[in-house]
Scaffold this motif. Sequence first.
Motif, PDB file in Angstrom:
ATOM      1  N   SER B 192     -31.508  42.517  11.684  1.00  0.00           N
ATOM      2  CA  SER B 192     -32.290  43.179  12.737  1.00  0.00           C
ATOM      3  C   SER B 192     -33.540  42.402  13.110  1.00  0.00           C
ATOM      4  CB  SER B 192     -32.661  44.597  12.287  1.00  0.00           C
ATOM      5  OG  SER B 192     -32.647  44.729  10.915  1.00  0.00           O
ATOM      6  N   ASN B 194     -35.819  41.081  11.151  1.00  0.00           N
ATOM      7  CA  ASN B 194     -36.940  41.099  10.213  1.00  0.00           C
ATOM      8  C   ASN B 194     -36.910  39.861   9.340  1.00  0.00           C
ATOM      9  OD1 ASN B 194     -37.979  43.676  10.911  1.00  0.00           O
ATOM     10  ND2 ASN B 194     -36.302  44.623   9.767  1.00  0.00           N
ATOM     11  N   ASP B 250     -44.855  40.162  15.958  1.00  0.00           N
ATOM     12  CA  ASP B 250     -44.659  41.464  15.317  1.00  0.00           C
ATOM     13  C   ASP B 250     -43.964  41.312  13.982  1.00  0.00           C
ATOM     14  OD1 ASP B 250     -44.190  43.986  17.914  1.00  0.00           O
ATOM     15  OD2 ASP B 250     -45.894  42.768  17.296  1.00  0.00           O
ATOM     16  N   THR B 253     -46.421  40.237  11.305  1.00  0.00           N
ATOM     17  CA  THR B 253     -47.324  41.304  10.861  1.00  0.00           C
ATOM     18  C   THR B 253     -46.598  42.305   9.977  1.00  0.00           C
ATOM     19  OG1 THR B 253     -48.449  41.063  12.972  1.00  0.00           O
ATOM     20  CG2 THR B 253     -49.053  42.952  11.643  1.00  0.00           C
ATOM     21  N   ARG B 254     -45.388  42.680  10.409  1.00  0.00           N
ATOM     22  CA  ARG B 254     -44.620  43.620   9.604  1.00  0.00           C
ATOM     23  C   ARG B 254     -44.302  43.033   8.239  1.00  0.00           C
ATOM     24  NH1 ARG B 254     -42.773  47.933  12.858  1.00  0.00           N
ATOM     25  NH2 ARG B 254     -42.855  46.795  14.807  1.00  0.00           N
ATOM     26  N   SER B 257     -47.385  42.907   5.985  1.00  0.00           N
ATOM     27  CA  SER B 257     -47.881  44.198   5.515  1.00  0.00           C
ATOM     28  C   SER B 257     -47.053  44.705   4.349  1.00  0.00           C
ATOM     29  CB  SER B 257     -47.877  45.213   6.652  1.00  0.00           C
ATOM     30  OG  SER B 257     -46.543  45.569   6.954  1.00  0.00           O
ATOM     31  N   GLY B 258     -45.871  44.105   4.143  1.00  0.00           N
ATOM     32  CA  GLY B 258     -45.050  44.556   3.031  1.00  0.00           C
ATOM     33  C   GLY B 258     -45.228  43.717   1.788  1.00  0.00           C
ATOM     34  N   LYS B 273     -41.128  35.334  -1.107  1.00  0.00           N
ATOM     35  CA  LYS B 273     -41.218  35.768   0.289  1.00  0.00           C
ATOM     36  C   LYS B 273     -41.797  34.655   1.158  1.00  0.00           C
ATOM     37  CE  LYS B 273     -41.018  40.680   0.115  1.00  0.00           C
ATOM     38  NZ  LYS B 273     -41.821  41.650  -0.621  1.00  0.00           N
ATOM     39  N   ASP B 401     -67.204  34.658  12.070  1.00  0.00           N
ATOM     40  CA  ASP B 401     -66.639  35.906  12.599  1.00  0.00           C
ATOM     41  C   ASP B 401     -66.060  35.708  13.994  1.00  0.00           C
ATOM     42  OD1 ASP B 401     -68.881  38.411  11.123  1.00  0.00           O
ATOM     43  OD2 ASP B 401     -67.258  37.182  10.308  1.00  0.00           O
ATOM     44  N   ASN B 402     -66.793  34.979  14.845  1.00  0.00           N
ATOM     45  CA  ASN B 402     -66.301  34.772  16.207  1.00  0.00           C
ATOM     46  C   ASN B 402     -65.009  33.972  16.217  1.00  0.00           C
ATOM     47  OD1 ASN B 402     -68.013  35.574  18.728  1.00  0.00           O
ATOM     48  ND2 ASN B 402     -69.453  35.221  17.081  1.00  0.00           N
ATOM     49  N   ALA B 405     -62.099  36.153  14.862  1.00  0.00           N
ATOM     50  CA  ALA B 405     -61.598  37.094  15.869  1.00  0.00           C
ATOM     51  C   ALA B 405     -60.788  36.356  16.922  1.00  0.00           C
ATOM     52  CB  ALA B 405     -62.764  37.836  16.521  1.00  0.00           C
ATOM     53  N   GLU B 408     -57.397  35.294  15.554  1.00  0.00           N
ATOM     54  CA  GLU B 408     -56.505  36.462  15.473  1.00  0.00           C
ATOM     55  C   GLU B 408     -55.868  36.734  16.823  1.00  0.00           C
ATOM     56  OE1 GLU B 408     -59.157  39.416  14.013  1.00  0.00           O
ATOM     57  OE2 GLU B 408     -58.718  39.007  11.916  1.00  0.00           O
ATOM     58  N   GLY B 409     -56.704  36.683  17.870  1.00  0.00           N
ATOM     59  CA  GLY B 409     -56.156  36.891  19.210  1.00  0.00           C
ATOM     60  C   GLY B 409     -55.173  35.796  19.585  1.00  0.00           C
ATOM     61  N   GLN B 412     -51.897  36.329  18.034  1.00  0.00           N
ATOM     62  CA  GLN B 412     -51.157  37.438  18.643  1.00  0.00           C
ATOM     63  C   GLN B 412     -50.608  37.043  19.999  1.00  0.00           C
ATOM     64  OE1 GLN B 412     -51.338  41.076  17.797  1.00  0.00           O
ATOM     65  NE2 GLN B 412     -52.082  40.602  15.768  1.00  0.00           N
ATOM     66  N   GLU B 423     -65.592  29.232  26.225  1.00  0.00           N
ATOM     67  CA  GLU B 423     -66.623  30.276  26.203  1.00  0.00           C
ATOM     68  C   GLU B 423     -67.331  30.315  24.853  1.00  0.00           C
ATOM     69  OE1 GLU B 423     -64.195  33.293  29.172  1.00  0.00           O
ATOM     70  OE2 GLU B 423     -64.439  33.788  27.053  1.00  0.00           O
TER      71      GLU B 423
END
Lengths: 298, 437
Positions: B192, B194, B250, B253-254, B257-258, B273, B401-402, B405, B408-409, B412, B423
Amino acid sequence: MSRTQRRNLWLGLAFVSPWIVGFVLFLAFPMVQSLWYSFTDKNVMGAGGWVGLENYRELLLRDKLFRISLYNTLYITLLGVPLSLGLSLVLALMLNLKVRGISFYRTAFYIPSIVPAVAASMLWMWVLNPRYGLINDLLWRIGIKGPLWLGSPPWAKPALIIMSLWGVGNTMLIYLSSLQDVPSQLYEAAELDGAGVWSKFRHVTLPMITPVTLFNLIMGIINSFQYFTQAFIVSQGKGGPANSTLFYTLYLYQKAFRDLQMGYAAAMGWILFLIILSLTLLIVRFSKSWVYYEGGER
Amino acid sequence: MRNGFRQALAMVAVLSVFVLAGCGSSANQAGPAKDAGKVTIDVWHFWEGHESEAFKKVAEAFMKANPNIEVKVLDGADEAKILTAISGGTPPDVAILPEAEPIAQWAQSGAIEPIDSYLQSASFDVKTVAPAALALGKWKGKQYALPFMADAWALYYNKDLFKAANLDPEKPPTTIEELNALAAKLTKKDGSGNLTQAGFIPSYTENHFPLYIWAFGGEIMKDGKFQLTSPNTVAAIQWSADFHKKLGVDAVTRFKSGFGKYDSPEAALYTGKVAMAVDGEWQIRFIDEFSPKLNYGVVPFPVVAREKDRLKGLTWFNVNSVILPKGAKHSKEAWAFMQFLETPAAMDLMTESIFNIPTLTTSASTNKLAQNPNFKMFIDLVNGPNARAYEPNPVAGELADNLTAFVEGADQGTVDITKTLAELQAKLQASYDKAAK
């Protein structure tokens, strides 16, 4: 003023003096001091001179993260406050029924609101886990592939709203007590006029609880604008993923304690104060048109 | 009237009791009378538990060699606590921070003292301090901190998974190109879509973007000027974003998280894994404890093929910083203690107990941990020419931090990488210029 009155005045002041001292030392003086700092460049060691309105100009005109934090805060306020008011009213209505074991149910629905914010946040991080969390597990059983919640920028704030709805106990309790104050003869009169359940709710219950709705609305907005702890725990103080949980007070905290720009952060604090103050005054002003005070002004 | 007067008097009496009680309890505990001529210094650090016990032994060794100095150690002191003490006028004599990032900001704020004059007459050979580590404590030409132990990152890989995929377990990737190819062969998905095994995930355990930027020959900052828009930097971020896209944002991330708890036998690296992962030197000990049967290897993180020679032995490292707070009362004795930390006696004693990398050039020959060839590699990396870290700057927190962030974007797939980097470049440069004035 007569002698007795004057003596009573001094006695009264003496009794109130501990509170006055505390108020001045811990509230009034820091407020004035922070207002002063907001016009300076102060950092943690005390250095920094007068910069006038520069901090405010930078915040309102140039700071992109400020705008993002304001957007995030408005998002959870405009979405979260109505939802929480609605949910707590529905719960209060249900808990107002004369059902066996009602005090058990009232306790059960109230308890989540007294779980400390930090513990609740850590708990919910697991409930919202995309792979093994309870919520996605339930969704999977009914055939839905759950979103990534706190791991995904578009779903992080809805996840936090769900988390906050779990703690509506306080608001619900206030609604419950006001529901019980609605005079039963109004309901009887309505029934005599042929009102059904929905009509009774709309024309008797709702108007009679509008004072409490006003209170809950204002308190909800004030608290929502200062949303901090849960976001801090869930994002480890970073406001992620990708600044989706960077709320106003979290950004303020970063500016003050990560970047050590106390003056800048103080300016942020005062802007927040003005925002909440104006919103509150606005709501109170317009409240006259929809709040009904029994026996008072309409 | 007399009644009223007595009431008021009673009130004042009650109030005074509360006020005096409040004032009195804030007095420092007065210890036993100091021995004549003995100086007591306060040393604050961030370690706790067993690591704090190890440091106590270092302090005891110092006191044995310096009988006229008493060392009072306070553990669990984080940066905020130390900074508050300094700004409140009651600083410790020596403080140890868990990283090098705050140094420039604290120096700029006037919270710490420069130690150049002390170094000129140092009792230890300053040249034995690993140069890259020493450089992290410098700001605006002055030295403000000494390094005391380091952490460094490298690439761990599962040899059994290599064998299972018909890959030579003794040929780990040495270039990014090889990493890409091997990772593809080591990635498996189920029906599926994963992930069941990932060859490599740039964002596990977190996105190590500084390491990737340097591996591509890019820079974050050089001599006070940000380099975020340089082509190699952009390429590194794009590589990480593309990597996630290929695996499926996705799905990653899934999958992540496991993962089981990092410091447990269920960690992703131990349960197969992930086949390759960036991790620190502590992982050697973790594997010993949680997964001793793991057949693994560890090598420096690969670099782009065209920079293979220039960037040989690349690592991202960080050090604990020993500082002299402003306003400390016994600077001579404090400096004596700081010097002691830069000797093999202290360095080896502490690193052998808590398994950190010693930051002396002589450590490879004096330190017992160097007998483990994997650990010796880490020591060599930190002493090598390509031990990299954030250039000292006063906006380190905002920068990290900047960029986090942003990355991360980017991973994604929701941000325009080139535009956002431009910027960030402008914004961070402005912050830096303002803070470094």
